[in-house]
Write a protein that holds these residues in place. Structure first.
Motif, PDB file in Angstrom:
ATOM      1  N   LEU A   1      46.147  40.638  17.203  1.00  9.28           N
ATOM      2  CA  LEU A   1      47.013  41.244  18.206  1.00  9.28           C
ATOM      3  C   LEU A   1      46.992  40.368  19.452  1.00  9.28           C
ATOM      4  O   LEU A   1      45.922  39.955  19.913  1.00  9.28           O
ATOM      5  N   ILE A   2      48.163  40.097  19.984  1.00 11.94           N
ATOM      6  CA  ILE A   2      48.290  39.212  21.136  1.00 11.94           C
ATOM      7  C   ILE A   2      48.766  40.038  22.322  1.00 11.94           C
ATOM      8  O   ILE A   2      49.837  40.649  22.286  1.00 11.94           O
ATOM      9  N   GLY A   3      47.955  40.089  23.373  1.00 12.21           N
ATOM     10  CA  GLY A   3      48.282  40.837  24.573  1.00 12.21           C
ATOM     11  C   GLY A   3      48.293  39.945  25.791  1.00 12.21           C
ATOM     12  O   GLY A   3      47.904  38.776  25.735  1.00 12.21           O
ATOM     13  N   GLU A   4      48.718  40.505  26.883  1.00 12.20           N
ATOM     14  CA  GLU A   4      48.759  39.729  28.127  1.00 12.20           C
ATOM     15  C   GLU A   4      47.358  39.294  28.565  1.00 12.20           C
ATOM     16  O   GLU A   4      47.202  38.261  29.208  1.00 12.20           O
ATOM     17  N   ASN A   5      46.346  40.076  28.185  1.00 16.57           N
ATOM     18  CA  ASN A   5      45.001  39.800  28.685  1.00 16.57           C
ATOM     19  C   ASN A   5      44.027  39.337  27.614  1.00 16.57           C
ATOM     20  O   ASN A   5      42.838  39.159  27.899  1.00 16.57           O
ATOM     21  N   GLY A   6      44.505  39.145  26.372  1.00 19.91           N
ATOM     22  CA  GLY A   6      43.569  38.686  25.367  1.00 19.91           C
ATOM     23  C   GLY A   6      44.115  38.691  23.955  1.00 19.91           C
ATOM     24  O   GLY A   6      45.256  39.107  23.708  1.00 19.91           O
ATOM     25  N   LEU A   7      43.292  38.187  23.040  1.00 12.65           N
ATOM     26  CA  LEU A   7      43.571  38.201  21.608  1.00 12.65           C
ATOM     27  C   LEU A   7      42.550  39.115  20.951  1.00 12.65           C
ATOM     28  O   LEU A   7      41.353  39.044  21.251  1.00 12.65           O
ATOM     29  N   TYR A   8      43.018  39.949  20.022  1.00 16.18           N
ATOM     30  CA  TYR A   8      42.147  40.933  19.392  1.00 16.18           C
ATOM     31  C   TYR A   8      42.294  40.815  17.878  1.00 16.18           C
ATOM     32  O   TYR A   8      43.396  40.911  17.350  1.00 16.18           O
ATOM     33  N   GLN A   9      41.170  40.613  17.197  1.00 12.32           N
ATOM     34  CA  GLN A   9      41.189  40.465  15.740  1.00 12.32           C
ATOM     35  C   GLN A   9      40.679  41.734  15.060  1.00 12.32           C
ATOM     36  O   GLN A   9      39.658  42.299  15.472  1.00 12.32           O
ATOM     37  N   TYR A  10      41.403  42.137  14.010  1.00 13.91           N
ATOM     38  CA  TYR A  10      41.026  43.305  13.225  1.00 13.91           C
ATOM     39  C   TYR A  10      41.077  42.929  11.744  1.00 13.91           C
ATOM     40  O   TYR A  10      41.899  42.110  11.324  1.00 13.91           O
ATOM     41  N   SER A  11      40.221  43.557  10.959  1.00 11.17           N
ATOM     42  CA  SER A  11      40.316  43.412   9.512  1.00 11.17           C
ATOM     43  C   SER A  11      41.261  44.484   8.979  1.00 11.17           C
ATOM     44  O   SER A  11      41.288  45.612   9.483  1.00 11.17           O
ATOM     45  N   LEU A  12      42.032  44.128   7.965  1.00 15.05           N
ATOM     46  CA  LEU A  12      42.951  45.056   7.320  1.00 15.05           C
ATOM     47  C   LEU A  12      42.469  45.317   5.904  1.00 15.05           C
ATOM     48  O   LEU A  12      42.066  44.393   5.191  1.00 15.05           O
ATOM     49  N   ASN A  13      42.522  46.569   5.501  1.00 14.01           N
ATOM     50  CA  ASN A  13      42.121  46.957   4.159  1.00 14.01           C
ATOM     51  C   ASN A  13      43.362  47.380   3.391  1.00 14.01           C
ATOM     52  O   ASN A  13      43.959  48.418   3.699  1.00 14.01           O
ATOM     53  N   PRO A  14      43.798  46.604   2.402  1.00 13.29           N
ATOM     54  CA  PRO A  14      45.033  46.940   1.692  1.00 13.29           C
ATOM     55  C   PRO A  14      44.946  48.256   0.935  1.00 13.29           C
ATOM     56  O   PRO A  14      45.976  48.863   0.628  1.00 13.29           O
ATOM     57  N   ASN A  15      43.731  48.719   0.654  1.00 18.90           N
ATOM     58  CA  ASN A  15      43.566  49.975  -0.076  1.00 18.90           C
ATOM     59  C   ASN A  15      43.405  51.186   0.840  1.00 18.90           C
ATOM     60  O   ASN A  15      43.498  52.325   0.381  1.00 18.90           O
ATOM     61  N   SER A  16      43.165  50.919   2.122  1.00 24.09           N
ATOM     62  CA  SER A  16      43.007  52.002   3.093  1.00 24.09           C
ATOM     63  C   SER A  16      43.405  51.482   4.459  1.00 24.09           C
ATOM     64  O   SER A  16      42.567  51.030   5.242  1.00 24.09           O
ATOM     65  N   ILE A  17      44.682  51.540   4.753  1.00 24.65           N
ATOM     66  CA  ILE A  17      45.209  50.916   5.970  1.00 24.65           C
ATOM     67  C   ILE A  17      44.661  51.589   7.233  1.00 24.65           C
ATOM     68  O   ILE A  17      44.642  50.978   8.300  1.00 24.65           O
ATOM     69  N   GLN A  18      44.178  52.826   7.113  1.00 25.68           N
ATOM     70  CA  GLN A  18      43.629  53.508   8.287  1.00 25.68           C
ATOM     71  C   GLN A  18      42.290  52.917   8.710  1.00 25.68           C
ATOM     72  O   GLN A  18      41.849  53.114   9.845  1.00 25.68           O
ATOM     73  N   ASN A  19      41.645  52.185   7.799  1.00 28.60           N
ATOM     74  CA  ASN A  19      40.321  51.624   8.103  1.00 28.60           C
ATOM     75  C   ASN A  19      40.443  50.216   8.676  1.00 28.60           C
ATOM     76  O   ASN A  19      40.010  49.235   8.082  1.00 28.60           O
ATOM     77  N   THR A  20      41.056  50.111   9.842  1.00 29.82           N
ATOM     78  CA  THR A  20      41.109  48.828  10.542  1.00 29.82           C
ATOM     79  C   THR A  20      39.837  48.683  11.376  1.00 29.82           C
ATOM     80  O   THR A  20      39.472  49.585  12.123  1.00 29.82           O
ATOM     81  N   GLU A  21      39.190  47.557  11.228  1.00 28.65           N
ATOM     82  CA  GLU A  21      37.917  47.327  11.930  1.00 28.65           C
ATOM     83  C   GLU A  21      38.078  46.189  12.922  1.00 28.65           C
ATOM     84  O   GLU A  21      38.546  45.103  12.570  1.00 28.65           O
ATOM     85  N   GLU A  22      37.729  46.448  14.185  1.00 24.23           N
ATOM     86  CA  GLU A  22      37.809  45.394  15.194  1.00 24.23           C
ATOM     87  C   GLU A  22      36.732  44.350  14.937  1.00 24.23           C
ATOM     88  O   GLU A  22      35.561  44.665  14.757  1.00 24.23           O
ATOM     89  N   LEU A  23      37.144  43.073  14.927  1.00 28.37           N
ATOM     90  CA  LEU A  23      36.243  41.972  14.631  1.00 28.37           C
ATOM     91  C   LEU A  23      35.826  41.205  15.869  1.00 28.37           C
ATOM     92  O   LEU A  23      34.663  40.815  16.005  1.00 28.37           O
TER      93      LEU A  23
END
Length: 245
Positions: free
Chosen positions: A218-240
């Motif tokens: 994710l690219i924002g005005e104040n930073g870059l944010y990385q998350y893991s995506l789970n193709p089998n459970s999209i609700q389980n996004t984990e901030e990296l």
């Protein structure tokens, strides 16, 4: 200007990760590692860029000495460039244009769709194109919607769905999910594109997304944010990780 600089840097960082260009058959490359607000993309040995009204074509056979080989007038207020395989999807404040680069030095106009004046990034896959129209200073509108087009016949795009959002901007495709930067980062199930369903949201303020395999940037005005995506459970996004800017 700050947004485009951040997008350029991230796009170049990701391009170093792969020896292939964005027309690859892999899902991650088909979604476009440069993000939906990018103004450049590559196809085989060619680099394509857009300015306010032109599509510029560069040969990058010799990566150290790119050569400009063509320039085409597209329209006015051109903003974004996205490619899916041999097709270029070009977003402007007045519409979306589709070009073929089967002949990479001579892009061929295929079709366009026109809409109310609005800022307009676009992403696509083999069957559908996804467009956000958003109100922004200089875009001349108060409209904020997500539009979905059937592009199975690329010379005749058909609008099949439209839904109101708050302030949508950048977007990206991950399998059967569409990730949209809105008042928060919203994830829609688009397995049935005519009836998109909101299935998850991430509480981040971002203006664009880049999807690299199972990693969401994710690219924002104040930073870059990385998350893991789970193709089998999209609700389980984990901030990296977070990179403050």
């Amino acid at each position: 200007m700050k947004k485009y600089i951040i997008l350029l840097v991230v796009g170049l960082m990701l391009s170093c990760d792969s020896d292939s260009t964005s027309n690859s058959d892999s899902a991650s490359n088909d979604t476009g590692k440069a993000g939906s607000l990018a103004r450049f993309t590559t196809y085989n040995d060619y680099l394509y860029t857009v300015d306010n009204q032109n599509l510029n074509v560069f040969s990058i056979v010799n990566r150290e000495e790119p050569v400009k080989v063509n320039e085409l007038i597209i329209g006015f207020e051109i903003e974004t460039l996205f490619n899916y395989k041999e097709y270029l999807y070009i977003g402007s404040q007045n519409g979306m244009y589709i070009y073929s680069v089967q002949n990479p030095e001579q892009p061929e106009y295929l079709s366009d769709v026109q809409h109310f004046t609005a800022c307009d990034p676009v992403v696509a896959n083999a069957t559908h194109a996804y467009v956000t129209l958003h109100a922004d200073i200089g875009c001349g509108t108060t409209i904020n919607i997500l539009e979905i087009y059937d592009v199975t016949d690329v010379v005749n795009p058909v609008l099949i769905s439209s839904r109101n959002l708050t302030k949508p901007i950048g977007l990206g495709l991950y399998n059967d999910y569409l990730i949209v930067c809105d008042d928060e980062v919203k994830i829609f199930d688009v397995s049935d594109p005519e009836n998109s369903v909101l299935v998850h949201a991430i509480n981040r303020d971002a203006f664009d997304v880049i999807i690299n395999n199972d990693t969401l940037i994710l690219i924002g005005e104040n930073g870059l944010y990385q998350y893991s995506l789970n193709p089998n459970s999209i609700q389980n996004t984990e901030e990296l990780s977070t990179i403050n800017i």
